[in-house]
Design an enzyme around this catalytic site. Structure first.
Site, PDB file in Angstrom:
ATOM      1  N   TRP A 163     -54.802  56.717   3.370  1.00 15.01           N
ATOM      2  CA  TRP A 163     -55.663  55.798   2.621  1.00 15.01           C
ATOM      3  C   TRP A 163     -55.672  54.422   3.272  1.00 15.01           C
ATOM      4  O   TRP A 163     -56.709  53.758   3.307  1.00 15.01           O
ATOM      5  CB  TRP A 163     -55.224  55.734   1.169  1.00 15.01           C
ATOM      6  CG  TRP A 163     -55.071  57.100   0.567  1.00 15.01           C
ATOM      7  CD1 TRP A 163     -53.964  57.629  -0.026  1.00 15.01           C
ATOM      8  CD2 TRP A 163     -56.060  58.137   0.517  1.00 15.01           C
ATOM      9  NE1 TRP A 163     -54.192  58.916  -0.441  1.00 15.01           N
ATOM     10  CE2 TRP A 163     -55.470  59.254  -0.116  1.00 15.01           C
ATOM     11  CE3 TRP A 163     -57.376  58.236   0.953  1.00 15.01           C
ATOM     12  CZ2 TRP A 163     -56.165  60.439  -0.319  1.00 15.01           C
ATOM     13  CZ3 TRP A 163     -58.069  59.422   0.753  1.00 15.01           C
ATOM     14  CH2 TRP A 163     -57.464  60.508   0.118  1.00 15.01           C
ATOM     15  N   ASP A 164     -54.535  53.981   3.781  1.00 15.35           N
ATOM     16  CA  ASP A 164     -54.505  52.716   4.519  1.00 15.35           C
ATOM     17  C   ASP A 164     -55.411  52.775   5.738  1.00 15.35           C
ATOM     18  O   ASP A 164     -56.132  51.823   6.047  1.00 15.35           O
ATOM     19  CB  ASP A 164     -53.077  52.407   4.981  1.00 15.35           C
ATOM     20  CG  ASP A 164     -52.252  51.719   3.907  1.00 15.35           C
ATOM     21  OD1 ASP A 164     -52.835  51.153   2.966  1.00 15.35           O
ATOM     22  OD2 ASP A 164     -51.007  51.743   4.010  1.00 15.35           O
TER      23      ASP A 164
END
Length: 410
Positions: A163-164
């Protein structure tokens, strides 16, 4: 010779106030595409400056790789004089990428009052401003409860901060889109990008949420299999493991033929009254197929199995460790990687962007140390004199350990 346009964002200046993965990845991506990225940190570095992996001397390999090619300005974030310098750098550059929260002097409204065409990209944990990290966002999406073997009872987190990474690339895309709009209309942009929404959007785009909303069953754990189609990891006679994927009828037909099981596969189709040209049938009866194909792999060394699979359309790959990948020709002979002489760490092959422009990759550049470029940036863009910079340094407002000798005309 005509210059290869590997720097499409040349001339764009960006100030980055950030830490950890998402916002630094955005800045690094934009720098690789030609933008000048000035990372502003507290004196001594932000919370990620010494994050693992580190060298024996404690230098962060992690930080160096996420900040390749940037310039580093170090200031005392608690000092009003330093805050004013940061504000001036941001409004002079016209683009800010940040994941710092709770700092009024980074607020869009106050900065846009000085520079109306400011592009301001703010990465948040959640849309309401509360904190979240990749690891907590991942826990809330549902993926850890479908990851791992079917016999596992609890959640299994993936190691990759997916997700980062996605958030960082969305942030870089936001900057480029806003720059294009500004060049056409003169308007700035306020972009708010919550990490949680990146994860939720991705989960929705891939159909997981709609499936549940439409009454589908909870996704099962399928181990190293692939939901809805056919894929399996097979062990070979020499103890290696291969991931083999057959997501089209041709893939599957070739897999059956190369393993000598085509007749057996047809017999199973007849007995079960199924059609293995269909994804769903291959998925539902994957364990039977695993057993048929597995014998062939178990009787061969990995090199032999790979050589045979290479003559087919089947998609496959051997499982490797990071150490094996680091020495693989896919890295060693890949023009995406360039030798970087990283001060305080050493020489290693570092990647730039995976895309090419006119057949060429942008070059990879080393990362600075905290405050390496403070004097240069203050001189070049805020027109401070050496005496003024010395005074700021001596009073602890900034850290400026080097001095510019000439103006940068690159």
């Amino acid at each position: 010779m005509t210059d290869v346009p590997t720097s499409p964002l040349k001339g764009l200046r960006i100030v980055e106030v950030s830490s950890f993965v998402a916002a630094p990845l955005a800045g690094m991506t934009l720098e690789a595409l030609g933008a000048e990225v000035i990372r502003v940190d507290p004196i001594g570095g932000a919370a990620d400056y010494h994050r693992w992996p580190v060298t024996d001397e404690g230098e962060s390999i992690y930080w160096a790789n996420l900040n390749k090619g940037k310039r580093s300005v170090a200031v005392d974030f608690r000092d009003p004089e330093a805050v004013a310098l940061i504000r001036d750098l941001i409004t002079e550059a016209g683009v800010l990428v940040t994941n710092a929260a709770g700092r009024d002097w980074l607020d869009y409204d106050s900065l846009a009052a000085i520079r109306p065409d400011l592009i301001h990209v703010q990465v948040l944990g959640r849309a309401d401003g509360s904190g979240a990290l990749d690891y907590t966002v991942n826990a809330a999406t549902g993926f850890p409860l479908v990851t791992g073997p079917s016999t596992t009872a609890g959640p299994v987190n993936h190691v990759l901060p997916a997700w980062d990474v996605a958030c960082g690339l969305y942030a870089a895309l936001s900057v480029t889109a806003a720059v294009i709009r500004r060049s056409e209309t003169g308007a700035g942009a306020r972009v708010v990008l919550p990490l949680e929404d990146v994860a939720l959007a991705t989960t929705g785009h891939l159909g997981y949420l709609a499936e549940a909303q439409l009454g589908g069953d909870d996704r099962p754990r399928v181990g190293n299999g692939i939901y809805g189609t056919y894929g399996c990891d097979f062990s070979t006679a020499d103890g290696e493991r291969l991931m083999v994927v057959a997501i089209t009828p041709r893939h599957f037909r070739d897999l059956a033929e190369v393993t000598g099981t085509a007749d057996a596969v047809r017999a199973v189709e007849t007995a079960l009254r199924v059609d293995f040209t269909k994804d769903g049938d291959r998925y539902r009866h994957r364990r039977v197929l695993d057993g048929l194909f597995g014998v062939w792999f178990a009787e061969r060394h990995a090199d032999e199995a790979e050589a045979a699979l290479a003559e087919t359309s089947v998609v496959y790959e051997r499982y490797r460790t990071f150490a094996q990948v680091a020495c693989d020709p896919k890295v060693m002979d890949n023009p995406m990687f360039g030798l970087v002489e990283q001060p305080r760490i050493g020489s290693y092959l570092a990647p730039t962007t995976p895309m090419t422009f006119e057949g060429a990759h942008p070059p990879a550049r080393p990362a600075p140390a905290n405050g390496d470029d403070t004097a240069h940036v203050l001189s070049e863009y805020l027109n401070l004199t050496d005496a003024q910079i010395d005074d700021l340094h001596n009073r602890g407002v900034v850290r400026a350990t080097t001095r510019p000798t000439t103006k940068d005309t690159e």
